[in-house]
Design a protein around this motif. Sequence first.
Motif, PDB file in Angstrom:
ATOM      1  N   LEU A  27       0.829  -1.208   0.000  1.00 27.77           N
ATOM      2  CA  LEU A  27       0.000   0.000   0.000  1.00 27.77           C
ATOM      3  C   LEU A  27       0.858   1.252   0.000  1.00 27.77           C
ATOM      4  O   LEU A  27       0.532   2.241  -0.678  1.00 27.77           O
ATOM      5  N   SER A  28       1.970   1.228   0.723  1.00 24.33           N
ATOM      6  CA  SER A  28       2.863   2.374   0.753  1.00 24.33           C
ATOM      7  C   SER A  28       3.407   2.688  -0.641  1.00 24.33           C
ATOM      8  O   SER A  28       3.470   3.856  -1.051  1.00 24.33           O
ATOM      9  N   GLU A  29       3.762   1.649  -1.385  1.00 22.87           N
ATOM     10  CA  GLU A  29       4.248   1.852  -2.755  1.00 22.87           C
ATOM     11  C   GLU A  29       3.150   2.405  -3.651  1.00 22.87           C
ATOM     12  O   GLU A  29       3.409   3.260  -4.510  1.00 22.87           O
ATOM     13  N   ALA A  30       1.912   1.930  -3.451  1.00 26.39           N
ATOM     14  CA  ALA A  30       0.789   2.432  -4.246  1.00 26.39           C
ATOM     15  C   ALA A  30       0.544   3.911  -3.966  1.00 26.39           C
ATOM     16  O   ALA A  30       0.298   4.698  -4.888  1.00 26.39           O
ATOM     17  N   ILE A  31       0.617   4.303  -2.701  1.00 22.22           N
ATOM     18  CA  ILE A  31       0.409   5.705  -2.327  1.00 22.22           C
ATOM     19  C   ILE A  31       1.487   6.591  -2.940  1.00 22.22           C
ATOM     20  O   ILE A  31       1.202   7.671  -3.471  1.00 22.22           O
TER      21      ILE A  31
ATOM     22  N   LEU B 212      -5.501  -0.635  -8.665  1.00 23.85           N
ATOM     23  CA  LEU B 212      -6.161   0.423  -7.913  1.00 23.85           C
ATOM     24  C   LEU B 212      -6.405  -0.052  -6.494  1.00 23.85           C
ATOM     25  O   LEU B 212      -7.030  -1.089  -6.267  1.00 23.85           O
ATOM     26  N   TRP B 213      -5.891   0.726  -5.525  1.00 27.19           N
ATOM     27  CA  TRP B 213      -6.069   0.448  -4.102  1.00 27.19           C
ATOM     28  C   TRP B 213      -7.181   1.337  -3.550  1.00 27.19           C
ATOM     29  O   TRP B 213      -7.315   2.500  -3.951  1.00 27.19           O
TER      30      TRP B 213
ATOM     31  N   ARG C 214      -7.414  -2.412   0.349  1.00 31.62           N
ATOM     32  CA  ARG C 214      -7.201  -3.563  -0.535  1.00 31.62           C
ATOM     33  C   ARG C 214      -7.170  -3.091  -1.984  1.00 31.62           C
ATOM     34  O   ARG C 214      -7.598  -1.981  -2.309  1.00 31.62           O
ATOM     35  N   THR C 215      -6.660  -3.931  -2.850  1.00 36.89           N
ATOM     36  CA  THR C 215      -6.813  -3.696  -4.285  1.00 36.89           C
ATOM     37  C   THR C 215      -8.194  -4.197  -4.683  1.00 36.89           C
ATOM     38  O   THR C 215      -8.731  -5.140  -4.092  1.00 36.89           O
ATOM     39  N   VAL C 216      -8.796  -3.546  -5.675  1.00 33.84           N
ATOM     40  CA  VAL C 216     -10.145  -3.931  -6.084  1.00 33.84           C
ATOM     41  C   VAL C 216     -10.248  -4.032  -7.597  1.00 33.84           C
ATOM     42  O   VAL C 216      -9.492  -3.397  -8.340  1.00 33.84           O
ATOM     43  N   GLY C 217     -11.207  -4.849  -8.021  1.00 39.03           N
ATOM     44  CA  GLY C 217     -11.575  -4.911  -9.419  1.00 39.03           C
ATOM     45  C   GLY C 217     -12.680  -3.913  -9.711  1.00 39.03           C
ATOM     46  O   GLY C 217     -13.229  -3.279  -8.812  1.00 39.03           O
ATOM     47  N   LYS C 218     -13.036  -3.805 -10.970  1.00 32.65           N
ATOM     48  CA  LYS C 218     -14.014  -2.818 -11.399  1.00 32.65           C
ATOM     49  C   LYS C 218     -15.385  -3.048 -10.756  1.00 32.65           C
ATOM     50  O   LYS C 218     -16.031  -2.102 -10.304  1.00 32.65           O
TER      51      LYS C 218
END
Length: 287
Positions: free
Chosen positions: A219-223, A252-253, A269-273
């Motif tokens: 999550l830190s990398e995503a942010i 997408l988180w 979490r990561t999510v789908g569409k």
Amino acid sequence: MQSPEIDMALDEFRGTLSEALAEGGTQPLLRLTDEEIAVLDPDSLTECVAPTPRLTELSGEEREWVYATALRSLISREVVEIANIEELDGVLRAAEKAEAAGDTDAGERPSGVDTDLRVAPEVSLALTLRRTAARALAVEQHTSAGATHMLVYVHAEDLYLVERVTSGGLHMFTLAASAKDVADMVLLFIDPFEVADKDGRTLQLTPEQISTEDVGTALSEAINNALVVGQTVLLADAPGPLLTTYATEKALWTVYVEKPNAPAGIQARTVGKNSLRKMIIKLITQS
């Protein structure tokens, strides 16, 4: 507080719109600029939640100039009509002559005649719906190019006004007939590159972890690497949930906060569409 008569009229108004949308479906309504809205509904600049980014950049004198230009544009596009324009024009010409003759009071705003301003039905519709919603969904999109906004005014399960505001102060209004249609617009707004792919494992976080950025490597990398950051919050009498999204090149988180300052209930979490759409619909339909 509104009177029962006004509430009844609004209910009838909404019912008529819902019937029209049931036949025609979700449809674009109109576009207005910051300065045009300021001319049409000046009180909304302080009473409505939608931002006016163009106006915040202007001085008081510059605003007077752009307001005059906006009014001319509205008239030329037949968005508004000044029913007594000849009478008003006569007063303006008299003021100009007095000023040219050296009358020191001539520079003041002309008096003695009121402007009879009549607006097109679609304009009146948009301005009414953005003022009378019991609750709204506010969405912010942050990218390297700046911030843009989307407001969803909730009136009924089959009646929504969606207002998208660009960083340059253009307001695009859409009438939507269902929460799903609204959710699809919001989804594309916060995930413009459509990277929401699949659901991941849910992480339970605490406010302390959020404040200290101790949220785990993924999550830190995503942010830190997000290309698009979205913030979606329900505006109502009671503070609503907050959904923050981080769209990277590949995923997408979401970080979902159930209640402000709650000691628990923060999920990431990561999510789908499909899952992202369901989360948005839940926010829209939450009373």
